[in-house]
Scaffold this active site. Structure first.
Site, PDB file in Angstrom:
ATOM      1  N   HIS A 153       6.059  42.513  46.105  1.00 56.94           N
ATOM      2  CA  HIS A 153       6.549  43.740  46.749  1.00 56.94           C
ATOM      3  C   HIS A 153       6.137  45.008  46.014  1.00 56.94           C
ATOM      4  CE1 HIS A 153       8.840  40.920  49.113  1.00 56.94           C
ATOM      5  NE2 HIS A 153       9.474  40.517  48.024  1.00 56.94           N
ATOM      6  N   ARG A 183      35.380  70.723  59.776  1.00 51.45           N
ATOM      7  CA  ARG A 183      34.885  69.475  60.373  1.00 51.45           C
ATOM      8  C   ARG A 183      36.057  68.564  60.701  1.00 51.45           C
ATOM      9  NH1 ARG A 183      29.002  68.639  58.424  1.00 51.45           N
ATOM     10  NH2 ARG A 183      28.741  70.347  56.954  1.00 51.45           N
ATOM     11  N   PRO A 225      19.527  53.065  45.370  1.00 50.01           N
ATOM     12  CA  PRO A 225      20.104  53.881  44.316  1.00 50.01           C
ATOM     13  C   PRO A 225      20.666  55.198  44.828  1.00 50.01           C
ATOM     14  CG  PRO A 225      17.739  53.645  44.006  1.00 50.01           C
ATOM     15  CD  PRO A 225      18.127  52.739  45.096  1.00 50.01           C
ATOM     16  N   GLU A 226      21.754  55.631  44.209  1.00 50.99           N
ATOM     17  CA  GLU A 226      22.383  56.911  44.527  1.00 50.99           C
ATOM     18  C   GLU A 226      22.103  57.863  43.362  1.00 50.99           C
ATOM     19  OE1 GLU A 226      26.452  56.225  45.773  1.00 50.99           O
ATOM     20  OE2 GLU A 226      26.009  54.144  46.224  1.00 50.99           O
ATOM     21  N   ARG A 269      12.329  45.843  50.373  1.00 49.45           N
ATOM     22  CA  ARG A 269      12.699  46.116  51.757  1.00 49.45           C
ATOM     23  C   ARG A 269      11.778  47.105  52.455  1.00 49.45           C
ATOM     24  NH1 ARG A 269      18.991  47.036  53.226  1.00 49.45           N
ATOM     25  NH2 ARG A 269      18.641  46.969  55.458  1.00 49.45           N
TER      26      ARG A 269
END
Length: 278
Positions: free
Chosen positions: A92, A154, A1-2, A111
């Site tokens: 999990h 940058r 998730p972001e 994961r």
DNA sequence: AGTGCAACCCGAACGC
DNA sequence: TGCGTTCGGGTTGCAC
């Protein structure tokens, strides 16, 4: 998730956890507990009341009455799901937190990349897991001027910079692709080559894709669920990420590895050179 | 400073 | 159908 997904988790859990007290916890996979050691982590949760939920970048913060904060990072596949009654742990499940009134909070992560911390609230700005995070892209500090100054010094490709959490906190692979398409920018364009107009477009696009993501309760490509185990809807609105064709010009979306990440862009709307034609 | 890569893990998707 | 390979919503650390 972001950011949009973590924000949705925050909102959905805030309703369920307001004023509740944590009565105990069971750790099934100790690798998920980043700090302190699992025994102290569990002991520290006991009898703590939830004061409120905050978000910083992709981190969820659950402030407790014990002057400590439960910090959660979901990485790729983590979930934090509220159950009104004790529930048998799904596969999990690495941590179960018991709440007064019989509810539970389950941390599930196939994961095993996700991590939790229990950290003194007052020290979070100093040396904790949030210490190195950059600006919040939906708050006032994220100005066009900030982007102009930071990108101007940058030389790296713009997309990997958008993913740099020490610069902007909360963008991930999906929303970075979406923002670059909305701004009409090629993901490999050197940051310092962006014109003032392009920086303006990018600044607006970042805010817009994140707001839209939140409005649609996040993007569920496969694993993401909110605090009530509900999928998001923003996948139906994605412009380039894992899409076959550009919604603007119809060209086939191209896929390329940029900065080690799968990157989706429209070869027609996101040219290396100009972009929109400033 | 920038870039590439391995590592942490596992399930799903893909190729044959 | 079955099996081996590749890939990935993220982050860190290290080598060049």
């Amino acid at each position: 998730p972001e950011l949009p997904e973590v924000e949705t988790i925050r909102r959905t859990l805030a309703v369920k956890l307001a004023g509740r007290t944590l009565t105990g916890a069971t750790v099934f996979y100790s690798g998920a507990i980043a700090h302190p050691a699992p025994e102290q982590f569990v002991a520290g949760l006991r009898d703590a009341r939830v004061q409120g939920l905050r978000r910083r970048g992709k981190y969820l913060l659950i402030d407790l009455s014990s002057a400590r904060t439960l910090v959660v990072h979901f990485r790729m596949t983590g979930r934090l799901v509220f159950h009104p009654r004790p529930a048998s742990p799904a596969p999990h499940t690495h941590l179960v937190i018991d709440l007064d009134g019989g509810g539970q909070l389950h941390f599930v992560d196939s994961r095993k990349f996700g991590r939790l911390w229990l950290w003194p609230t007052a020290a979070l700005g100093g040396d904790g897991p949030l210490a190195r995070l950059g600006r919040e892209p939906l708050e006032d500090g994220f100005t066009r001027e900030f982007l102009r100054v930071e990108l101007g010094r940058r030389r790296g490709k713009i997309k990997p910079l958008l993913l740099d959490q020490t610069l902007i906190a909360g963008l991930g692979n999906i929303y970075a692709d979406e923002a670059l398409h909305l701004a009409g920018l090629h993901p490999e364009k050197p940051a310092c080559d962006l014109s003032p107009a392009e920086i303006g477009r990018l600044h607006r696009a970042i805010g817009r894709v994140l707001q839209d993501g939140i409005e649609h309760n996040g993007t569920t490509l496969r694993d993401y669920r909110d605090g009530t185990d509900t999928a998001g809807r923003h996948q139906e609105y994605l412009r380039v990420h894992r899409r076959p064709a550009c919604p603007v010009c119809g060209a086939a979306i191209r896929r390329k590895r940029v900065g080690g990440r799968g990157t989706h862009y429209c070869p027609c709307c996101q040219k290396e050179e100009s972009g929109h034609g400033d």
